[in-house]
Design a protein around this motif. Sequence first.
Motif, PDB file in Angstrom:
ATOM      1  N   THR A   1      -2.603  -1.946  -1.320  1.00  0.00           N
ATOM      2  CA  THR A   1      -2.283  -3.374  -1.249  1.00  0.00           C
ATOM      3  C   THR A   1      -1.671  -3.718   0.103  1.00  0.00           C
ATOM      4  OG1 THR A   1      -1.907  -3.452  -3.644  1.00  0.00           O
ATOM      5  CG2 THR A   1      -0.983  -5.238  -2.327  1.00  0.00           C
TER       6      THR A   1
ATOM      7  N   GLN B 246       3.094  11.094 -14.666  1.00  0.00           N
ATOM      8  CA  GLN B 246       3.012  11.502 -13.266  1.00  0.00           C
ATOM      9  C   GLN B 246       1.787  10.885 -12.596  1.00  0.00           C
ATOM     10  OE1 GLN B 246       5.108  13.020 -11.365  1.00  0.00           O
ATOM     11  NE2 GLN B 246       3.790  13.182  -9.573  1.00  0.00           N
ATOM     12  N   SER B 247       0.661  10.886 -13.331  1.00  0.00           N
ATOM     13  CA  SER B 247      -0.559  10.263 -12.800  1.00  0.00           C
ATOM     14  C   SER B 247      -0.356   8.772 -12.591  1.00  0.00           C
ATOM     15  CB  SER B 247      -1.732  10.511 -13.753  1.00  0.00           C
ATOM     16  OG  SER B 247      -1.992  11.890 -13.904  1.00  0.00           O
ATOM     17  N   LYS B 248       0.346   8.137 -13.526  1.00  0.00           N
ATOM     18  CA  LYS B 248       0.629   6.711 -13.398  1.00  0.00           C
ATOM     19  C   LYS B 248       1.455   6.430 -12.139  1.00  0.00           C
ATOM     20  CE  LYS B 248       3.054   2.889 -15.659  1.00  0.00           C
ATOM     21  NZ  LYS B 248       3.913   2.483 -16.794  1.00  0.00           N
ATOM     22  N   ARG B 249       2.487   7.244 -11.919  1.00  0.00           N
ATOM     23  CA  ARG B 249       3.319   7.062 -10.732  1.00  0.00           C
ATOM     24  C   ARG B 249       2.504   7.245  -9.454  1.00  0.00           C
ATOM     25  NH1 ARG B 249       7.211   9.642 -14.182  1.00  0.00           N
ATOM     26  NH2 ARG B 249       6.514  11.699 -13.457  1.00  0.00           N
ATOM     27  N   GLU B 250       1.604   8.236  -9.457  1.00  0.00           N
ATOM     28  CA  GLU B 250       0.778   8.470  -8.274  1.00  0.00           C
ATOM     29  C   GLU B 250      -0.179   7.303  -8.041  1.00  0.00           C
ATOM     30  OE1 GLU B 250      -1.099  12.169  -9.033  1.00  0.00           O
ATOM     31  OE2 GLU B 250       0.707  13.378  -8.687  1.00  0.00           O
ATOM     32  N   LEU B 251      -0.785   6.783  -9.130  1.00  0.00           N
ATOM     33  CA  LEU B 251      -1.698   5.648  -8.999  1.00  0.00           C
ATOM     34  C   LEU B 251      -0.971   4.407  -8.503  1.00  0.00           C
ATOM     35  CD1 LEU B 251      -3.949   6.004 -12.173  1.00  0.00           C
ATOM     36  CD2 LEU B 251      -4.639   6.319  -9.797  1.00  0.00           C
ATOM     37  N   GLU B 252       0.213   4.179  -9.045  1.00  0.00           N
ATOM     38  CA  GLU B 252       0.995   3.017  -8.595  1.00  0.00           C
ATOM     39  C   GLU B 252       1.342   3.135  -7.119  1.00  0.00           C
ATOM     40  OE1 GLU B 252       4.244   3.081 -11.295  1.00  0.00           O
ATOM     41  OE2 GLU B 252       3.268   1.789 -12.779  1.00  0.00           O
ATOM     42  N   SER B 253       1.641   4.357  -6.673  1.00  0.00           N
ATOM     43  CA  SER B 253       1.938   4.568  -5.261  1.00  0.00           C
ATOM     44  C   SER B 253       0.704   4.295  -4.406  1.00  0.00           C
ATOM     45  CB  SER B 253       2.432   5.999  -5.032  1.00  0.00           C
ATOM     46  OG  SER B 253       2.655   6.242  -3.661  1.00  0.00           O
TER      47      SER B 253
ATOM     48  N   ILE C 191      -1.811   2.330  -5.240  1.00  0.00           N
ATOM     49  CA  ILE C 191      -2.072   0.893  -5.288  1.00  0.00           C
ATOM     50  C   ILE C 191      -1.173   0.144  -4.314  1.00  0.00           C
ATOM     51  CG2 ILE C 191      -1.856  -1.157  -6.762  1.00  0.00           C
ATOM     52  CD1 ILE C 191      -2.782   0.584  -9.101  1.00  0.00           C
ATOM     53  N   ARG C 192       0.102   0.542  -4.266  1.00  0.00           N
ATOM     54  CA  ARG C 192       1.030  -0.105  -3.322  1.00  0.00           C
ATOM     55  C   ARG C 192       0.579   0.111  -1.878  1.00  0.00           C
ATOM     56  NH1 ARG C 192       4.949   1.824  -7.040  1.00  0.00           N
ATOM     57  NH2 ARG C 192       5.223   3.723  -5.783  1.00  0.00           N
ATOM     58  N   ASP C 193       0.152   1.351  -1.566  1.00  0.00           N
ATOM     59  CA  ASP C 193      -0.302   1.635  -0.198  1.00  0.00           C
ATOM     60  C   ASP C 193      -1.568   0.845   0.128  1.00  0.00           C
ATOM     61  OD1 ASP C 193       1.795   3.372   0.075  1.00  0.00           O
ATOM     62  OD2 ASP C 193       0.621   5.172  -0.390  1.00  0.00           O
TER      63      ASP C 193
END
Length: 236
Positions: free
Chosen positions: A85, A72-79, A81-83
């Motif tokens: 970027t 879940q933390s990974k998904r939040e971090l990826e989100s 990072i996308r924002d």
Amino acid sequence: IDKLWDSYGLTPGTAPEYRVELESMAAGNRRIAELKRKIAGLGTPNLGAIEEFARVNERYTYLHEQQQDVLQSKRELESIIRDLTKEMTTIFVEEFGKINHYFGITFEEMFGGGKGELVLEDPENPGKQLKTITLLSGGEKAFVATALYFSILKVRPTPFCLLDEIDAALDDRNVERFANYLHNLAKKTQFIVITHRRGTMEASDVLYGVTMQEQGVSKLLRLDLNQMEEYLGIVE
């Protein structure tokens, strides 16, 4: 009754639940023998298996929850990072456009004409004829780089700036252009320039130097050119 209990763990009250009709005594004996072989094939029972299962299952449940938290933390971090970027890309494009605008102006002012432009490489739009910086001489590259640096200063002004031998690769004519342009920028930004070029020194307001009149003893010299012009009566 004792045999029923000792062999099968059943009582006369529970035994009827497992009662089945047999074709014959021989068929019953064969079924008994088959079940005994299967029971023997199970090996020695592990009396601690229940406790072991409970312990392992508890550990598994804990690790599974931890794994889900990490995912879940990974998904939040990826989100995030996308924002970030996306936002950084937008800001970069905007700032790049501003720098490119000022670069064109600065380039023309410093070179006394001509045209300079910053271009982002676009793999989807090939074939455009561009004169790249690699085709320029060493002095021209240095001058273009200086123009780019001054363009960035126009987009993001700073109150103080230190330049170290930035004019070293320039010829005398471009040193003069550089010094004059730097003198204009000095109205908003204070520059300290480390240089050995005469043209840059002549355009400076104050000169600082180090001399060694006595062996092993350094002395700092300061010369205010504005005061010297007034002292010498030099009028432009």
